[in-house]
Design a protein around this motif. Sequence first.
Motif, PDB file in Angstrom:
ATOM      1  N   TRP A  18       0.838  -1.214   0.000  1.00  0.00           N
ATOM      2  CA  TRP A  18       0.000   0.000   0.000  1.00  0.00           C
ATOM      3  C   TRP A  18       0.866   1.254   0.000  1.00  0.00           C
ATOM      4  CZ3 TRP A  18      -4.747  -0.303  -1.489  1.00  0.00           C
ATOM      5  CH2 TRP A  18      -5.480  -1.460  -1.257  1.00  0.00           C
ATOM      6  N   ILE A  19       1.983   1.200   0.730  1.00  0.00           N
ATOM      7  CA  ILE A  19       2.878   2.376   0.762  1.00  0.00           C
ATOM      8  C   ILE A  19       3.468   2.624  -0.633  1.00  0.00           C
ATOM      9  CG2 ILE A  19       5.066   3.248   1.703  1.00  0.00           C
ATOM     10  CD1 ILE A  19       4.342   1.736   4.300  1.00  0.00           C
ATOM     11  N   PHE A  20       3.898   1.545  -1.292  1.00  0.00           N
ATOM     12  CA  PHE A  20       4.455   1.686  -2.651  1.00  0.00           C
ATOM     13  C   PHE A  20       3.394   2.220  -3.615  1.00  0.00           C
ATOM     14  CE2 PHE A  20       8.181  -0.996  -1.686  1.00  0.00           C
ATOM     15  CZ  PHE A  20       9.132  -0.288  -2.382  1.00  0.00           C
ATOM     16  N   LEU A  21       2.160   1.728  -3.452  1.00  0.00           N
ATOM     17  CA  LEU A  21       1.078   2.200  -4.330  1.00  0.00           C
ATOM     18  C   LEU A  21       0.846   3.693  -4.132  1.00  0.00           C
ATOM     19  CD1 LEU A  21      -1.217   1.619  -6.309  1.00  0.00           C
ATOM     20  CD2 LEU A  21      -2.633   0.973  -4.396  1.00  0.00           C
ATOM     21  N   LEU A  22       0.864   4.105  -2.873  1.00  0.00           N
ATOM     22  CA  LEU A  22       0.676   5.530  -2.564  1.00  0.00           C
ATOM     23  C   LEU A  22       1.804   6.366  -3.165  1.00  0.00           C
ATOM     24  CD1 LEU A  22      -1.380   7.101  -0.752  1.00  0.00           C
ATOM     25  CD2 LEU A  22       0.388   7.096   0.988  1.00  0.00           C
ATOM     26  N   ILE A  23       3.036   5.909  -2.963  1.00  0.00           N
ATOM     27  CA  ILE A  23       4.184   6.682  -3.459  1.00  0.00           C
ATOM     28  C   ILE A  23       4.157   6.750  -4.986  1.00  0.00           C
ATOM     29  CG2 ILE A  23       6.704   6.674  -3.665  1.00  0.00           C
ATOM     30  CD1 ILE A  23       6.790   5.390  -0.863  1.00  0.00           C
ATOM     31  N   LEU A  24       4.000   5.591  -5.629  1.00  0.00           N
ATOM     32  CA  LEU A  24       4.028   5.574  -7.105  1.00  0.00           C
ATOM     33  C   LEU A  24       2.841   6.343  -7.690  1.00  0.00           C
ATOM     34  CD1 LEU A  24       5.156   1.925  -7.859  1.00  0.00           C
ATOM     35  CD2 LEU A  24       6.447   3.995  -8.204  1.00  0.00           C
ATOM     36  N   ALA A  55      -2.749  11.581 -16.834  1.00  0.00           N
ATOM     37  CA  ALA A  55      -3.840  10.989 -16.036  1.00  0.00           C
ATOM     38  C   ALA A  55      -4.002   9.501 -16.346  1.00  0.00           C
ATOM     39  CB  ALA A  55      -5.135  11.717 -16.323  1.00  0.00           C
ATOM     40  N   THR A  56      -3.853   9.121 -17.624  1.00  0.00           N
ATOM     41  CA  THR A  56      -4.010   7.698 -17.979  1.00  0.00           C
ATOM     42  C   THR A  56      -2.891   6.852 -17.354  1.00  0.00           C
ATOM     43  OG1 THR A  56      -2.850   8.163 -20.034  1.00  0.00           O
ATOM     44  CG2 THR A  56      -5.233   8.065 -20.149  1.00  0.00           C
ATOM     45  N   PHE A  57      -1.691   7.435 -17.302  1.00  0.00           N
ATOM     46  CA  PHE A  57      -0.565   6.721 -16.688  1.00  0.00           C
ATOM     47  C   PHE A  57      -0.833   6.509 -15.197  1.00  0.00           C
ATOM     48  CE2 PHE A  57       3.638   6.056 -14.999  1.00  0.00           C
ATOM     49  CZ  PHE A  57       4.305   5.394 -16.005  1.00  0.00           C
ATOM     50  N   THR A  58      -1.321   7.569 -14.542  1.00  0.00           N
ATOM     51  CA  THR A  58      -1.619   7.478 -13.101  1.00  0.00           C
ATOM     52  C   THR A  58      -2.715   6.442 -12.849  1.00  0.00           C
ATOM     53  OG1 THR A  58      -1.118   9.807 -12.958  1.00  0.00           O
ATOM     54  CG2 THR A  58      -2.226   8.847 -11.074  1.00  0.00           C
ATOM     55  N   LEU A  59      -3.741   6.491 -13.692  1.00  0.00           N
ATOM     56  CA  LEU A  59      -4.834   5.527 -13.539  1.00  0.00           C
ATOM     57  C   LEU A  59      -4.307   4.098 -13.728  1.00  0.00           C
ATOM     58  CD1 LEU A  59      -7.869   5.613 -13.016  1.00  0.00           C
ATOM     59  CD2 LEU A  59      -8.231   5.446 -15.464  1.00  0.00           C
ATOM     60  N   GLY A  60      -3.391   3.927 -14.689  1.00  0.00           N
ATOM     61  CA  GLY A  60      -2.783   2.613 -14.923  1.00  0.00           C
ATOM     62  C   GLY A  60      -2.028   2.117 -13.706  1.00  0.00           C
ATOM     63  N   VAL A  61      -1.230   3.008 -13.106  1.00  0.00           N
ATOM     64  CA  VAL A  61      -0.454   2.617 -11.914  1.00  0.00           C
ATOM     65  C   VAL A  61      -1.400   2.231 -10.779  1.00  0.00           C
ATOM     66  CG1 VAL A  61       1.104   3.482 -10.133  1.00  0.00           C
ATOM     67  CG2 VAL A  61       1.554   4.009 -12.512  1.00  0.00           C
ATOM     68  N   ILE A  87      -6.641  -2.632 -21.087  1.00  0.00           N
ATOM     69  CA  ILE A  87      -5.706  -2.320 -22.188  1.00  0.00           C
ATOM     70  C   ILE A  87      -6.469  -2.018 -23.468  1.00  0.00           C
ATOM     71  CG2 ILE A  87      -3.917  -3.304 -23.678  1.00  0.00           C
ATOM     72  CD1 ILE A  87      -2.684  -4.546 -21.273  1.00  0.00           C
ATOM     73  N   THR A  88      -7.487  -2.828 -23.779  1.00  0.00           N
ATOM     74  CA  THR A  88      -8.186  -2.604 -25.054  1.00  0.00           C
ATOM     75  C   THR A  88      -9.061  -1.351 -25.029  1.00  0.00           C
ATOM     76  OG1 THR A  88      -9.899  -4.116 -24.301  1.00  0.00           O
ATOM     77  CG2 THR A  88      -8.247  -5.014 -25.783  1.00  0.00           C
ATOM     78  N   SER A  89      -9.577  -0.991 -23.847  1.00  0.00           N
ATOM     79  CA  SER A  89     -10.438   0.194 -23.804  1.00  0.00           C
ATOM     80  C   SER A  89      -9.639   1.480 -23.961  1.00  0.00           C
ATOM     81  CB  SER A  89     -11.205   0.214 -22.483  1.00  0.00           C
ATOM     82  OG  SER A  89     -10.293   0.361 -21.430  1.00  0.00           O
ATOM     83  N   GLY A  90      -8.351   1.431 -23.627  1.00  0.00           N
ATOM     84  CA  GLY A  90      -7.521   2.630 -23.751  1.00  0.00           C
ATOM     85  C   GLY A  90      -7.668   3.588 -22.582  1.00  0.00           C
ATOM     86  N   TRP A  91      -8.294   3.131 -21.493  1.00  0.00           N
ATOM     87  CA  TRP A  91      -8.447   3.997 -20.325  1.00  0.00           C
ATOM     88  C   TRP A  91      -7.121   4.208 -19.607  1.00  0.00           C
ATOM     89  CZ3 TRP A  91     -13.136   0.706 -18.334  1.00  0.00           C
ATOM     90  CH2 TRP A  91     -14.255   1.021 -19.111  1.00  0.00           C
ATOM     91  N   VAL A  92      -6.245   3.216 -19.714  1.00  0.00           N
ATOM     92  CA  VAL A  92      -4.988   3.304 -18.960  1.00  0.00           C
ATOM     93  C   VAL A  92      -3.799   3.187 -19.907  1.00  0.00           C
ATOM     94  CG1 VAL A  92      -5.977   2.287 -16.886  1.00  0.00           C
ATOM     95  CG2 VAL A  92      -4.909   0.813 -18.550  1.00  0.00           C
ATOM     96  N   ASN A  93      -2.683   3.730 -19.465  1.00  0.00           N
ATOM     97  CA  ASN A  93      -1.436   3.572 -20.208  1.00  0.00           C
ATOM     98  C   ASN A  93      -0.849   2.191 -19.883  1.00  0.00           C
ATOM     99  OD1 ASN A  93       1.302   3.650 -20.958  1.00  0.00           O
ATOM    100  ND2 ASN A  93       1.313   5.874 -20.819  1.00  0.00           N
ATOM    101  N   PRO A  94      -0.528   1.380 -20.903  1.00  0.00           N
ATOM    102  CA  PRO A  94      -0.032   0.026 -20.626  1.00  0.00           C
ATOM    103  C   PRO A  94       1.262   0.002 -19.807  1.00  0.00           C
ATOM    104  CG  PRO A  94      -0.588   0.253 -22.928  1.00  0.00           C
ATOM    105  CD  PRO A  94      -0.718   1.611 -22.333  1.00  0.00           C
ATOM    106  N   ILE A  95       2.125   0.996 -20.014  1.00  0.00           N
ATOM    107  CA  ILE A  95       3.377   1.027 -19.227  1.00  0.00           C
ATOM    108  C   ILE A  95       3.055   1.313 -17.754  1.00  0.00           C
ATOM    109  CG2 ILE A  95       5.675   2.083 -19.044  1.00  0.00           C
ATOM    110  CD1 ILE A  95       5.242   0.677 -21.683  1.00  0.00           C
ATOM    111  N   GLY A  96       2.129   2.233 -17.544  1.00  0.00           N
ATOM    112  CA  GLY A  96       1.704   2.526 -16.169  1.00  0.00           C
ATOM    113  C   GLY A  96       1.083   1.313 -15.513  1.00  0.00           C
ATOM    114  N   LEU A  97       0.283   0.591 -16.304  1.00  0.00           N
ATOM    115  CA  LEU A  97      -0.346  -0.626 -15.781  1.00  0.00           C
ATOM    116  C   LEU A  97       0.719  -1.658 -15.392  1.00  0.00           C
ATOM    117  CD1 LEU A  97      -3.218  -1.925 -15.430  1.00  0.00           C
ATOM    118  CD2 LEU A  97      -2.793  -3.070 -17.570  1.00  0.00           C
TER     119      LEU A  97
END
Lengths: 126, 130
Positions: free
Chosen positions: B16-22, B32-38, B92-102
């Motif tokens: 959870w700490i890593f998720l918060l930091i990243l 925003a898409t990258f953040t949503l992916g992470v 990935i297919t919807s394009g809501w998130v950046n695949p690298i961020g995911l």
Amino acid sequence: MSKRTLIGVVTTVFVLGMGSLAFAGEDSAVKAAGLWVFFGIAISCGISIGMAALGTGLGMGNAISAALQGTARNPEASGKIMTTMIIGLALIESLCIYALVICFILVFKIPDLGGMHELIVKSLGG
Amino acid sequence: MTDREKLLRQITTTNWIFLLILGSLSSVFMSATFTLGVILGGLIIIANFSVLQHTIRYAFSDQGAMGGKKSSIVAKYFFRLAIMGLIIYILITSGWVNPIGLAIGLSIVVFSILNFGIRTAWKTSSREAI
């Protein structure tokens, strides 16, 4: 070569050949090249996810086998063994998840067919 | 609480700490898409780790495989994998998130386990030096 493999190869060549014939128009070479690129991506994704699953399966199988042997020899240490095994399995499984993500990216994101079409036209001197 | 429970709880907290930091770093420096992916990748993998933990504990308990409920354990295992694959596919297919961020979000558990391993190795080596 077994009969099934031969049938598979012949069918693949036939389908691709039919695809090339179907696109026999003014830019048939371009579309056929695009089809080959997409075919390559699809085949490579299939092989890569299969290899990743094979490696993950072998790794998990070894880990669980060793953990069970350890537990059978020393039942008192089963808690410690299980905790370490859970952590190890999470690490091993993440490799297969990476392979899955990369395959999804390759199949659904990389083949920007419009861009690929333009690129092939340029490379053919069109 | 036993040592092994402490260890797993420590790894979960670190997740959870890593998720918060990243998540906060990517919200500041990336799109925003990258953040949503992470964030979504992190949530998926943390949930996956938690379910994996419960499945294995149950499988090795007296009520699990030893109690004759092997098929339900195997079904749960494959159901978990299928659900996770489906969610990743949709994202990935919807394009809501950046695949690298995911992919970075999906690595959070690996990061926290590596962090734990490095800290343990560091403690062991410093203890040996003393």
